[in-house]
Enzyme design. Structure first.
Site, PDB file in Angstrom:
ATOM      1  N   SER A 152       0.854  -1.190   0.000  1.00  0.00           N
ATOM      2  CA  SER A 152       0.000   0.000   0.000  1.00  0.00           C
ATOM      3  C   SER A 152       0.890   1.241   0.000  1.00  0.00           C
ATOM      4  O   SER A 152       2.005   1.201   0.538  1.00  0.00           O
ATOM      5  CB  SER A 152      -0.844  -0.038   1.269  1.00  0.00           C
ATOM      6  OG  SER A 152      -1.236   1.255   1.616  1.00  0.00           O
ATOM      7  N   TYR A 165      -0.881  -0.970  10.006  1.00  0.00           N
ATOM      8  CA  TYR A 165      -1.119  -1.329   8.609  1.00  0.00           C
ATOM      9  C   TYR A 165       0.140  -1.067   7.768  1.00  0.00           C
ATOM     10  O   TYR A 165       0.552  -1.907   6.956  1.00  0.00           O
ATOM     11  CB  TYR A 165      -2.306  -0.497   8.120  1.00  0.00           C
ATOM     12  CG  TYR A 165      -2.731  -0.707   6.704  1.00  0.00           C
ATOM     13  CD1 TYR A 165      -3.425  -1.860   6.331  1.00  0.00           C
ATOM     14  CD2 TYR A 165      -2.480   0.264   5.738  1.00  0.00           C
ATOM     15  CE1 TYR A 165      -3.840  -2.038   5.028  1.00  0.00           C
ATOM     16  CE2 TYR A 165      -2.900   0.095   4.429  1.00  0.00           C
ATOM     17  CZ  TYR A 165      -3.577  -1.055   4.075  1.00  0.00           C
ATOM     18  OH  TYR A 165      -3.988  -1.229   2.780  1.00  0.00           O
ATOM     19  N   LYS A 169       2.241  -3.832   5.810  1.00  0.00           N
ATOM     20  CA  LYS A 169       2.250  -3.751   4.349  1.00  0.00           C
ATOM     21  C   LYS A 169       3.673  -3.703   3.792  1.00  0.00           C
ATOM     22  O   LYS A 169       3.973  -4.349   2.790  1.00  0.00           O
ATOM     23  CB  LYS A 169       1.461  -2.515   3.887  1.00  0.00           C
ATOM     24  CG  LYS A 169      -0.041  -2.717   3.917  1.00  0.00           C
ATOM     25  CD  LYS A 169      -0.424  -3.985   3.188  1.00  0.00           C
ATOM     26  CE  LYS A 169      -1.801  -4.005   2.604  1.00  0.00           C
ATOM     27  NZ  LYS A 169      -2.146  -5.330   2.065  1.00  0.00           N
TER      28      LYS A 169
HETATM   29  P1  NAI Z   1     -11.900  -5.004   0.881  1.00  0.00           P
HETATM   30  O1  NAI Z   1     -12.211  -4.803   2.321  1.00  0.00           O
HETATM   31  O2  NAI Z   1     -12.995  -4.857  -0.100  1.00  0.00           O
HETATM   32  O3  NAI Z   1     -11.232  -6.439   0.630  1.00  0.00           O
HETATM   33  C1  NAI Z   1     -10.511  -7.146   1.581  1.00  0.00           C
HETATM   34  C2  NAI Z   1     -11.098  -8.530   1.658  1.00  0.00           C
HETATM   35  O4  NAI Z   1     -10.272  -9.337   2.500  1.00  0.00           O
HETATM   36  C3  NAI Z   1     -12.493  -8.532   2.258  1.00  0.00           C
HETATM   37  O5  NAI Z   1     -13.406  -9.145   1.374  1.00  0.00           O
HETATM   38  C4  NAI Z   1     -12.335  -9.313   3.562  1.00  0.00           C
HETATM   39  O6  NAI Z   1     -13.463 -10.073   3.917  1.00  0.00           O
HETATM   40  C5  NAI Z   1     -11.121 -10.172   3.255  1.00  0.00           C
HETATM   41  N1  NAI Z   1     -10.424 -10.605   4.469  1.00  0.00           N
HETATM   42  C6  NAI Z   1     -10.125  -9.880   5.554  1.00  0.00           C
HETATM   43  N2  NAI Z   1      -9.485 -10.625   6.464  1.00  0.00           N
HETATM   44  C7  NAI Z   1      -9.379 -11.867   5.935  1.00  0.00           C
HETATM   45  C8  NAI Z   1      -8.804 -13.074   6.388  1.00  0.00           C
HETATM   46  N3  NAI Z   1      -8.218 -13.148   7.589  1.00  0.00           N
HETATM   47  N4  NAI Z   1      -8.847 -14.155   5.584  1.00  0.00           N
HETATM   48  C9  NAI Z   1      -9.439 -14.092   4.367  1.00  0.00           C
HETATM   49  N5  NAI Z   1     -10.029 -12.967   3.899  1.00  0.00           N
HETATM   50  C10 NAI Z   1      -9.980 -11.869   4.656  1.00  0.00           C
HETATM   51  O7  NAI Z   1     -10.718  -3.988   0.540  1.00  0.00           O
HETATM   52  P2  NAI Z   1      -9.818  -3.815  -0.756  1.00  0.00           P
HETATM   53  O8  NAI Z   1      -9.596  -2.369  -0.904  1.00  0.00           O
HETATM   54  O9  NAI Z   1     -10.329  -4.597  -1.887  1.00  0.00           O
HETATM   55  O10 NAI Z   1      -8.433  -4.422  -0.251  1.00  0.00           O
HETATM   56  C11 NAI Z   1      -7.729  -5.473  -0.886  1.00  0.00           C
HETATM   57  C12 NAI Z   1      -6.268  -5.375  -0.531  1.00  0.00           C
HETATM   58  O11 NAI Z   1      -5.717  -4.190  -1.119  1.00  0.00           O
HETATM   59  C13 NAI Z   1      -5.995  -5.261   0.968  1.00  0.00           C
HETATM   60  O12 NAI Z   1      -4.837  -6.008   1.286  1.00  0.00           O
HETATM   61  C14 NAI Z   1      -5.735  -3.786   1.162  1.00  0.00           C
HETATM   62  O13 NAI Z   1      -4.940  -3.537   2.280  1.00  0.00           O
HETATM   63  C15 NAI Z   1      -5.028  -3.464  -0.136  1.00  0.00           C
HETATM   64  N6  NAI Z   1      -5.019  -2.055  -0.479  1.00  0.00           N
HETATM   65  C16 NAI Z   1      -6.165  -1.433  -0.891  1.00  0.00           C
HETATM   66  C17 NAI Z   1      -6.126  -0.096  -1.232  1.00  0.00           C
HETATM   67  C18 NAI Z   1      -7.316   0.619  -1.771  1.00  0.00           C
HETATM   68  O14 NAI Z   1      -7.165   1.795  -2.180  1.00  0.00           O
HETATM   69  N7  NAI Z   1      -8.497   0.006  -1.804  1.00  0.00           N
HETATM   70  C19 NAI Z   1      -4.903   0.710  -1.096  1.00  0.00           C
HETATM   71  C20 NAI Z   1      -3.748  -0.062  -0.724  1.00  0.00           C
HETATM   72  C21 NAI Z   1      -3.833  -1.391  -0.411  1.00  0.00           C
END
Ligand code: NAI
Length: 290
Positions: A152, A165, A169
């Site tokens: 991130s 975080y 990351k």
């Molecule tokens: P999101 O919250 O929609 O997706 C994350 C998913 O991971 C969720 O569906 C959640 O249920 C699942 N999850 C959480 N803990 C879990 C576990 N222990 N085991 C299995 N599944 C689990 O958020 P998003 O934005 O799609 O995030 C995806 C990745 O991208 C994350 O790692 C986030 O940190 C990273 N990220 C996102 C950014 C953004 O702008 N949206 C920016 C930088 C990084």
């Protein structure tokens, strides 16, 4: 050139929504058989349900693709192993692992509870470690593997209220830096994506007016390139609303001040020591002998 995943098996963690869902759908559309993992909990990692992953599996199947759901938690060693076991049982291979699952427990460091620090490290860093550890021997045996970490901008550059975080990351980048070396001889490439996208994780940060310009689907092309046969090894690619760039840790020439250098010598030469003009990335860890 067209990029296909025909005949390949992919595991995408946290693929019940947001970026992971988008990656899983496009991998399947391009021929991969996909394990859609998601714990289905709240953004802080509490709760859980297999519904989110199952819904994405239905979407893939309705479009003619192949997928199975897995509701395990990446931060549980058995949960991580279960998604790799599911892939092997269903299709006998595991070519791609996208470590995408993530949670947030934002608080300034002065207010943070250590449990909230730990749980974020457990999901982002140890989750990636457990899933990678489970798939690694299979990829070595196959002499093929593509692994993607999800870092991130907070990890790379920092953000108020996100010490837990950010630490977790950037640790994924450190993990990649050695995996890229250890995996090379077995054609296992490890890369990292640093996305920005409008998802539930960023809904309070990104104004609604620009949501359509920051759709998760705009990040997925970079993720798919980084897990394709053409993928480089050890790259951090930033993807943000159609702009793609590479971030890198670089080192400058510095100054040779001699083994007797004093703190005062450092102070008086600090401009030269810290001048990043001409700084370059390094292939791997080296000790610069005097
Ligand atoms: P999101 O919250 O929609 O997706 C994350 C998913 O991971 C969720 O569906 C959640 O249920 C699942 N999850 C959480 N803990 C879990 C576990 N222990 N085991 C299995 N599944 C689990 O958020 P998003 O934005 O799609 O995030 C995806 C990745 O991208 C994350 O790692 C986030 O940190 C990273 N990220 C996102 C950014 C953004 O702008 N949206 C920016 C930088 C990084």
């Amino acid at each position: 050139m067209s990029i296909s995943f025909e005949g390949q098996v992919a595991i995408v963690t946290g693929a019940g929504g947001g970026l992971g869902r988008s990656h899983a759908l496009e991998l399947a559309r391009r021929g991969a058989k996909v394990v859609v993992n998601d714990l289905g909990g709240a953004m802080d990692g509490t709760g859980g349900s297999s519904e989110a992953a199952e819904k994405v599996v239905s979407e893939i199947k309705e479009s003619g693709g192949e997928a199975i759901s897995n509701g395990g938690s990446v931060s549980d060693r058995n949960g991580a192993k279960s998604m790799v076991d599911d892939a092997m049982e269903a299709w006998g291979r595991a070519d791609i692992l996208i470590n995408n699952a993530g949670i947030l427990r934002d608080k300034s460091f002065s207010k943070i509870d250590l449990d909230d620090f730990q749980v974020v490290v457990d999901v982002h860093l140890m989750g990636a470690v457990y899933c990678t550890h489970a798939v690694w021997p299979i990829m070595r045996e196959q002499n093929y593997g593509r692994i993607l970490m999800t870092t991130s901008p907070t990890g790379l550059y920092g953000n108020f209220g996100q010490t837990n975080y950010g630490a977790a990351k950037l640790a994924q980048v450190g993990f990649m830096n050695s995996l890229k070396i250890e995996g090379a001889k077995n054609n296992i490439h490890t890369n990292t994506i640093a996305p920005i996208a409008a998802t539930r994780m960023t809904e309070s940060l990104i104004p609604e007016a620009v949501h359509s310009k920051l759709a998760p689907e705009s990040v997925t092309p970079a993720a798919l390139f980084l897990v394709s046969e053409e993928a480089p090894n050890g790259v951090i690619m930033q993807a943000e609303g159609g702009r793609f760039s590479v971030a890198s840790i670089v080192e400058n020439t510095g100054a040779q001040l001699g083994v007797d250098a004093t703190p005062e010598d450092i102070a008086s030469n600090y401009d030269m020591i810290s001048d990043l003009e001409g700084a370059k990335p390094k292939g791997m860890m080296q000790i610069n002998l005097p």
